[in-house]
Write a protein that holds these residues in place. Structure first.
Motif, mmCIF file in Angstrom:
data_model
loop_
_atom_site.group_PDB
_atom_site.id
_atom_site.type_symbol
_atom_site.label_atom_id
_atom_site.label_comp_id
_atom_site.label_asym_id
_atom_site.label_seq_id
_atom_site.Cartn_x
_atom_site.Cartn_y
_atom_site.Cartn_z
ATOM 1 N N ARG A 1 0.834 -1.217 0.000
ATOM 2 C CA ARG A 1 0.000 0.000 0.000
ATOM 3 C C ARG A 1 0.864 1.262 0.000
ATOM 4 N N SER B 1 -6.628 -7.571 3.162
ATOM 5 C CA SER B 1 -5.344 -6.957 2.785
ATOM 6 C C SER B 1 -4.251 -8.013 2.911
ATOM 7 N N ALA B 2 -3.118 -7.778 2.262
ATOM 8 C CA ALA B 2 -2.029 -8.770 2.333
ATOM 9 C C ALA B 2 -1.592 -8.977 3.773
ATOM 10 N N THR C 1 -15.087 -5.115 3.114
ATOM 11 C CA THR C 1 -16.246 -4.389 2.568
ATOM 12 C C THR C 1 -16.825 -5.083 1.333
ATOM 13 N N ASN C 2 -16.178 -6.179 0.890
ATOM 14 C CA ASN C 2 -16.533 -6.796 -0.386
ATOM 15 C C ASN C 2 -17.108 -8.202 -0.148
ATOM 16 N N THR D 1 4.588 1.442 13.023
ATOM 17 C CA THR D 1 4.995 1.787 11.652
ATOM 18 C C THR D 1 6.490 1.510 11.520
HETATM 19 N N1 LIG Z 1 2.379 -0.415 10.238
HETATM 20 C C1 LIG Z 1 3.130 -1.080 9.371
HETATM 21 O O1 LIG Z 1 4.290 -1.353 9.635
HETATM 22 C C2 LIG Z 1 2.511 -1.516 8.056
HETATM 23 C C3 LIG Z 1 3.197 -2.375 7.196
HETATM 24 C C4 LIG Z 1 2.557 -2.817 6.036
HETATM 25 C C5 LIG Z 1 1.261 -2.363 5.744
HETATM 26 N N2 LIG Z 1 0.665 -1.471 6.589
HETATM 27 C C6 LIG Z 1 -0.687 -0.947 6.317
HETATM 28 O O2 LIG Z 1 -1.592 -2.034 6.284
HETATM 29 C C7 LIG Z 1 -2.654 -1.714 5.370
HETATM 30 C C8 LIG Z 1 -2.784 -2.830 4.350
HETATM 31 O O3 LIG Z 1 -1.637 -2.830 3.497
HETATM 32 P P1 LIG Z 1 -1.499 -3.918 2.330
HETATM 33 O O4 LIG Z 1 -0.305 -3.556 1.534
HETATM 34 O O5 LIG Z 1 -1.609 -5.269 2.942
HETATM 35 O O6 LIG Z 1 -2.831 -3.545 1.510
HETATM 36 P P2 LIG Z 1 -3.662 -4.246 0.376
HETATM 37 O O7 LIG Z 1 -3.325 -5.678 0.242
HETATM 38 O O8 LIG Z 1 -3.582 -3.411 -0.853
HETATM 39 O O9 LIG Z 1 -5.158 -4.101 0.988
HETATM 40 C C9 LIG Z 1 -6.194 -3.804 0.150
HETATM 41 C C10 LIG Z 1 -7.544 -3.915 0.839
HETATM 42 O O10 LIG Z 1 -7.755 -2.923 1.816
HETATM 43 C C11 LIG Z 1 -9.146 -2.650 1.918
HETATM 44 N N3 LIG Z 1 -9.432 -1.214 1.777
HETATM 45 C C12 LIG Z 1 -8.884 -0.354 0.928
HETATM 46 N N4 LIG Z 1 -9.447 0.864 1.079
HETATM 47 C C13 LIG Z 1 -10.373 0.730 2.048
HETATM 48 C C14 LIG Z 1 -11.299 1.616 2.677
HETATM 49 N N5 LIG Z 1 -11.378 2.896 2.313
HETATM 50 N N6 LIG Z 1 -12.091 1.133 3.635
HETATM 51 C C15 LIG Z 1 -12.032 -0.161 4.028
HETATM 52 N N7 LIG Z 1 -11.178 -1.053 3.465
HETATM 53 C C16 LIG Z 1 -10.374 -0.599 2.498
HETATM 54 C C17 LIG Z 1 -9.819 -3.367 0.750
HETATM 55 O O11 LIG Z 1 -10.377 -4.579 1.265
HETATM 56 P P3 LIG Z 1 -11.899 -5.002 1.025
HETATM 57 O O12 LIG Z 1 -12.145 -4.809 -0.435
HETATM 58 O O13 LIG Z 1 -11.886 -6.426 1.444
HETATM 59 O O14 LIG Z 1 -12.716 -4.144 1.935
HETATM 60 C C18 LIG Z 1 -8.656 -3.666 -0.169
HETATM 61 O O15 LIG Z 1 -8.840 -4.764 -1.021
HETATM 62 C C19 LIG Z 1 -2.302 -0.347 4.752
HETATM 63 O O16 LIG Z 1 -2.962 0.655 5.479
HETATM 64 C C20 LIG Z 1 -0.812 -0.257 4.967
HETATM 65 O O17 LIG Z 1 -0.360 1.070 4.984
HETATM 66 C C21 LIG Z 1 1.260 -1.054 7.723
#
Ligand SMILES: NC(=O)c1ccc[n+]([C@@H]2O[C@H](COP(=O)([O-])OP(=O)(O)OC[C@H]3O[C@@H](n4cnc5c(N)ncnc54)[C@H](OP(=O)(O)O)[C@@H]3O)[C@@H](O)[C@H]2O)c1
Length: 324
Positions: free
Chosen positions: A37, A147-148, A170-171, A261
């Motif tokens: 993301r 999400s991943a 949400t899907n 983070t």
């Molecule tokens: N803190 C850390 O160290 C860290 C590390 C990695 C990732 N992250 C965070 O973890 C999150 C997921 O990252 P990822 O790379 O795994 O993402 P990803 O695989 O791209 O996740 C995508 C999913 O997130 C959901 N989504 C997107 N926009 C949304 C919204 N407005 N409301 C509700 N759900 C929504 C949707 O799921 P549905 O269609 O099923 O609703 C979408 O398919 C991100 O916020 C990322 O910044 C944080």
């Protein structure tokens, strides 16, 4: 070398010099990388910690072969070794990273599969185990489960013998797929009242631990769905970076609320996160119990298309860029 860089009009394939590893760094020949993301935010021009900005090579996660090592790199990382890891400038033919971000690629794993793992493993081990203290039998809610990182949370929770595991999406189609992966309950967080379903499913108690990828306006229902003296770990802000927070509900449920983070972590902290993840999870990793689905593969040349595909939110699992 080829690299996907942030140009004036967005991501573009360009030529860049092959990077030189610093004394504590490893250079690898990238075979495949995976999208995260944070790549979307960086493609919009936002910085991610000290990475990103105009002209920066995008990408944070890769798999490949070690090509050179700096003088201070410990002997367990060797030229010719198959590795996977995280670090800036991943979407290119060559990348460099601190040795503490480099993990051995499990035998038998293809680079495109290996590239899906490092960030999800590090993030979710840190959130569930180091911060969340997840114990066998404890209940877990994965908010943003498709999400991943959410999918990896489910895998890790099962390896650590968590009890009830619920999630949100949400899907409708993704909710079905999550149920098929063994989630005990999958709620729709866009329909208010979902916290009641979590309370019903946990005999009125709520989840002992919540890993929250959504935040934003759902936070008050998340508090309501968390057990008294439970713990919420704020991992992502997919639904919003700010919102109204019910301080009274927070106090009433005596919830611990932590943020995590990688953006403000030192090199030494990241090395410790990698080492403790490997200590706990290298067994299930070798046994293939911590894999993630690959939703779709693109080539490095198609990097901008891959980012647009992620932005559309239709994916379930990781999006890959094949490099070699
Ligand atoms: N803190 C850390 O160290 C860290 C590390 C990695 C990732 N992250 C965070 O973890 C999150 C997921 O990252 P990822 O790379 O795994 O993402 P990803 O695989 O791209 O996740 C995508 C999913 O997130 C959901 N989504 C997107 N926009 C949304 C919204 N407005 N409301 C509700 N759900 C929504 C949707 O799921 P549905 O269609 O099923 O609703 C979408 O398919 C991100 O916020 C990322 O910044 C944080």
């Amino acid at each position: 070398m080829r690299a996907l860089v942030l140009g004036a009009d967005g991501p573009v394939l360009a030529r860049a010099p092959v990077p030189r590893p610093g004394p504590a760094e490893v250079r690898l020949r990238v075979q495949a990388c995976a999208l995260n993301r944070a790549d979307l935010y960086m493609a919009e021009g936002r910085r991610h910690g000290d990475a990103g900005g105009p002209g920066a090579i995008l990408g944070l996660e890769w798999a490949g072969v070690v090509d050179a090592v700096g003088a201070e790199v410990p002997g367990h990382v060797r030229v010719g070794q198959r590795v996977m890891g995280s670090g800036r400038g991943a979407f290119a033919d060559y990348a460099v990273a601190d040795w503490g971000r480099v993990l051995p690629m499990p035998d038998g794993l293809e680079p495109a599969q290996a590239a899906t793992l490092p960030i999800a493993l590090q993030t979710m081990h840190d959130a569930l185990v180091t911060h969340g203290g997840l114990r066998a039998g404890a209940s877990l809610l994965i908010h943003g489960a498709s999400s991943a990182v959410g999918l990896m949370a489910l895998r890790i929770a099962r390896c650590l013998k968590a009890g009830w595991v619920g999630g949100s999406s949400t899907n409708a189609e993704k909710r079905q797929r999550l149920a098929g992966l063994g989630m005990d309950l999958v709620v729709d967080p866009s329909v208010s009242g979902w916290s009641g379903q979590v309370l019903d499913a946990t005999a009125g108690r709520g989840a002992d631990l919540v890993v929250d990828m959504l935040s934003g306006p759902s936070i008050n229902e998340t508090l309501a769905a968390t057990a008294i003296e439970g713990h919420i770990v704020n991992v992502g802000r997919l639904a919003g970076r700010a919102g109204s927070f019910d301080f009274d509900l927070h106090a009433l449920r005596r919830v611990r609320y932590s943020g995590v983070t990688f953006r403000t972590r030192t090199r030494e902290e990241v090395r410790r996160i990698t080492a403790s993840m490997l200590r706990d999870l290298s067994g299930p990793l070798k046994d293939g119990k911590l894999s993630l689905p690959v939703d779709r593969e693109f080539t490095l040349e198609q990097g901008a298309q891959a980012l647009a595909y992620m932005c559309a939110n239709g994916h379930f699992g990781k999006i890959i860029l094949r490099v070699a």
